[in-house]
Design a protein around this motif. Structure first.
Motif, PDB file in Angstrom:
ATOM      1  N   ASN A   1      32.743  36.144  57.570  1.00 33.46           N
ATOM      2  CA  ASN A   1      33.011  35.024  56.667  1.00 33.46           C
ATOM      3  C   ASN A   1      31.725  34.522  56.022  1.00 33.46           C
ATOM      4  O   ASN A   1      31.714  34.186  54.838  1.00 33.46           O
ATOM      5  CB  ASN A   1      33.699  33.887  57.421  1.00 33.46           C
ATOM      6  CG  ASN A   1      35.159  34.175  57.704  1.00 33.46           C
ATOM      7  OD1 ASN A   1      35.703  35.174  57.254  1.00 33.46           O
ATOM      8  ND2 ASN A   1      35.785  33.302  58.462  1.00 33.46           N
ATOM      9  N   ALA A   2      30.639  34.475  56.791  1.00 34.74           N
ATOM     10  CA  ALA A   2      29.356  34.035  56.236  1.00 34.74           C
ATOM     11  C   ALA A   2      28.887  34.973  55.122  1.00 34.74           C
ATOM     12  O   ALA A   2      28.371  34.525  54.088  1.00 34.74           O
ATOM     13  CB  ALA A   2      28.306  33.954  57.338  1.00 34.74           C
ATOM     14  N   GLU A   3      29.085  36.265  55.308  1.00 34.99           N
ATOM     15  CA  GLU A   3      28.695  37.232  54.276  1.00 34.99           C
ATOM     16  C   GLU A   3      29.580  37.099  53.048  1.00 34.99           C
ATOM     17  O   GLU A   3      29.101  37.199  51.916  1.00 34.99           O
ATOM     18  CB  GLU A   3      28.740  38.658  54.836  1.00 34.99           C
ATOM     19  CG  GLU A   3      28.433  39.738  53.809  1.00 34.99           C
ATOM     20  CD  GLU A   3      27.053  39.638  53.169  1.00 34.99           C
ATOM     21  OE1 GLU A   3      26.858  40.280  52.117  1.00 34.99           O
ATOM     22  OE2 GLU A   3      26.170  38.943  53.680  1.00 34.99           O
ATOM     23  N   TRP A   4      30.891  36.878  53.241  1.00 39.18           N
ATOM     24  CA  TRP A   4      31.782  36.660  52.091  1.00 39.18           C
ATOM     25  C   TRP A   4      31.306  35.435  51.307  1.00 39.18           C
ATOM     26  O   TRP A   4      31.262  35.458  50.076  1.00 39.18           O
ATOM     27  CB  TRP A   4      33.238  36.477  52.527  1.00 39.18           C
ATOM     28  CG  TRP A   4      33.976  37.756  52.706  1.00 39.18           C
ATOM     29  CD1 TRP A   4      34.503  38.246  53.862  1.00 39.18           C
ATOM     30  CD2 TRP A   4      34.267  38.733  51.702  1.00 39.18           C
ATOM     31  NE1 TRP A   4      35.099  39.459  53.634  1.00 39.18           N
ATOM     32  CE2 TRP A   4      34.973  39.777  52.317  1.00 39.18           C
ATOM     33  CE3 TRP A   4      33.997  38.825  50.341  1.00 39.18           C
ATOM     34  CZ2 TRP A   4      35.413  40.905  51.617  1.00 39.18           C
ATOM     35  CZ3 TRP A   4      34.436  39.952  49.637  1.00 39.18           C
ATOM     36  CH2 TRP A   4      35.132  40.964  50.280  1.00 39.18           C
ATOM     37  N   THR A   5      30.953  34.379  52.015  1.00 40.79           N
ATOM     38  CA  THR A   5      30.480  33.158  51.365  1.00 40.79           C
ATOM     39  C   THR A   5      29.240  33.455  50.517  1.00 40.79           C
ATOM     40  O   THR A   5      29.133  33.005  49.381  1.00 40.79           O
ATOM     41  CB  THR A   5      30.172  32.084  52.426  1.00 40.79           C
ATOM     42  OG1 THR A   5      31.357  31.818  53.160  1.00 40.79           O
ATOM     43  CG2 THR A   5      29.681  30.808  51.794  1.00 40.79           C
TER      44      THR A   5
ATOM     45  N   ALA B   1      41.065  41.022  50.919  1.00 40.75           N
ATOM     46  CA  ALA B   1      39.618  41.252  50.860  1.00 40.75           C
ATOM     47  C   ALA B   1      39.088  41.671  52.227  1.00 40.75           C
ATOM     48  O   ALA B   1      38.288  42.600  52.340  1.00 40.75           O
ATOM     49  CB  ALA B   1      38.908  39.993  50.381  1.00 40.75           C
ATOM     50  N   LYS B   2      39.561  41.000  53.266  1.00 45.76           N
ATOM     51  CA  LYS B   2      39.102  41.322  54.618  1.00 45.76           C
ATOM     52  C   LYS B   2      39.592  42.698  55.072  1.00 45.76           C
ATOM     53  O   LYS B   2      38.894  43.383  55.807  1.00 45.76           O
ATOM     54  CB  LYS B   2      39.556  40.240  55.594  1.00 45.76           C
ATOM     55  CG  LYS B   2      38.775  38.962  55.418  1.00 45.76           C
ATOM     56  CD  LYS B   2      39.192  37.943  56.449  1.00 45.76           C
ATOM     57  CE  LYS B   2      38.178  36.843  56.510  1.00 45.76           C
ATOM     58  NZ  LYS B   2      38.312  36.039  57.718  1.00 45.76           N
TER      59      LYS B   2
ATOM     60  N   LYS C   1      38.341  41.887  41.363  1.00 44.87           N
ATOM     61  CA  LYS C   1      38.858  42.330  40.061  1.00 44.87           C
ATOM     62  C   LYS C   1      40.358  42.071  39.922  1.00 44.87           C
ATOM     63  O   LYS C   1      41.122  42.914  39.461  1.00 44.87           O
ATOM     64  CB  LYS C   1      38.515  43.792  39.797  1.00 44.87           C
ATOM     65  CG  LYS C   1      37.025  44.044  39.716  1.00 44.87           C
ATOM     66  CD  LYS C   1      36.694  45.484  39.439  1.00 44.87           C
ATOM     67  CE  LYS C   1      35.253  45.771  39.238  1.00 44.87           C
ATOM     68  NZ  LYS C   1      34.253  45.171  39.987  1.00 44.87           N
ATOM     69  N   LYS C   2      40.758  40.886  40.340  1.00 45.02           N
ATOM     70  CA  LYS C   2      42.135  40.401  40.207  1.00 45.02           C
ATOM     71  C   LYS C   2      42.136  39.320  39.130  1.00 45.02           C
ATOM     72  O   LYS C   2      41.086  38.812  38.752  1.00 45.02           O
ATOM     73  CB  LYS C   2      42.636  39.802  41.533  1.00 45.02           C
ATOM     74  CG  LYS C   2      42.571  40.732  42.718  1.00 45.02           C
ATOM     75  CD  LYS C   2      43.666  41.759  42.654  1.00 45.02           C
ATOM     76  CE  LYS C   2      43.652  42.628  43.911  1.00 45.02           C
ATOM     77  NZ  LYS C   2      44.541  43.740  43.805  1.00 45.02           N
ATOM     78  N   PRO C   3      43.316  38.954  38.630  1.00 42.57           N
ATOM     79  CA  PRO C   3      43.370  37.923  37.579  1.00 42.57           C
ATOM     80  C   PRO C   3      42.869  36.557  38.071  1.00 42.57           C
ATOM     81  O   PRO C   3      43.530  35.904  38.878  1.00 42.57           O
ATOM     82  CB  PRO C   3      44.845  37.857  37.193  1.00 42.57           C
ATOM     83  CG  PRO C   3      45.537  38.945  37.919  1.00 42.57           C
ATOM     84  CD  PRO C   3      44.627  39.492  38.951  1.00 42.57           C
TER      85      PRO C   3
ATOM     86  N   GLN D   1      36.647  32.798  42.693  1.00 42.87           N
ATOM     87  CA  GLN D   1      35.501  33.666  42.970  1.00 42.87           C
ATOM     88  C   GLN D   1      35.930  34.936  43.709  1.00 42.87           C
ATOM     89  O   GLN D   1      35.449  36.027  43.406  1.00 42.87           O
ATOM     90  CB  GLN D   1      34.451  32.911  43.788  1.00 42.87           C
ATOM     91  CG  GLN D   1      33.687  31.869  42.995  1.00 42.87           C
ATOM     92  CD  GLN D   1      32.816  32.511  41.943  1.00 42.87           C
ATOM     93  OE1 GLN D   1      33.268  32.782  40.828  1.00 42.87           O
ATOM     94  NE2 GLN D   1      31.580  32.762  42.270  1.00 42.87           N
ATOM     95  N   LEU D   2      36.839  34.800  44.651  1.00 44.76           N
ATOM     96  CA  LEU D   2      37.320  35.961  45.388  1.00 44.76           C
ATOM     97  C   LEU D   2      38.104  36.893  44.463  1.00 44.76           C
ATOM     98  O   LEU D   2      37.931  38.115  44.516  1.00 44.76           O
ATOM     99  CB  LEU D   2      38.185  35.510  46.567  1.00 44.76           C
ATOM    100  CG  LEU D   2      38.552  36.557  47.595  1.00 44.76           C
ATOM    101  CD1 LEU D   2      37.319  37.242  48.182  1.00 44.76           C
ATOM    102  CD2 LEU D   2      39.365  35.927  48.721  1.00 44.76           C
TER     103      LEU D   2
END
Length: 90
Positions: free
Chosen positions: A20-24, A11-12, A57-59, A51-52
């Motif tokens: 990290n704050a934005e991902w959260t 993802a990164k 769009k992963k299983p 959630q990630l």
């Protein structure tokens, strides 16, 4: 990808300018330090992994299960379950 931290790293890499704050925020997590804690521990929580995975769009079921196994004490049973999950994806 074989571990949940690999999912976070993917993802990164896909969006290197996202903090990290934005991902959260994007993942709808209430704990603003969840990603920092996961990086320090070397694995994601089942909620964070799910959630990630959904965002990427992963299983979702696979990544949630892997996160649960990574959090559990290593036993023959957890190793067997991990092998089953890995076989199911191939």
């Amino acid at each position: 990808m074989q571990s949940t931290i690999d999912l976070l790293n993917a993802a990164k890499q896909a969006e290197p300018d996202v903090s990290n704050a934005e991902w959260t925020r994007r993942l709808g997590l209430s704990d603003r330090t969840a990603i920092n804690v996961a990086e320090n521990r070397g694995h994601l929580s089942p909620t964070l992994a799910g959630q990630l995975a959904r965002y990427l769009k992963k299983p979702v079921a696979k990544w949630t299960a892997l996160a649960a196994l990574e959090s559990a004490r290593p036993t023959k049973a957890t190793q067997d379950l991990r092998r089953l999950i890995e076989r199911a994806e191939s």
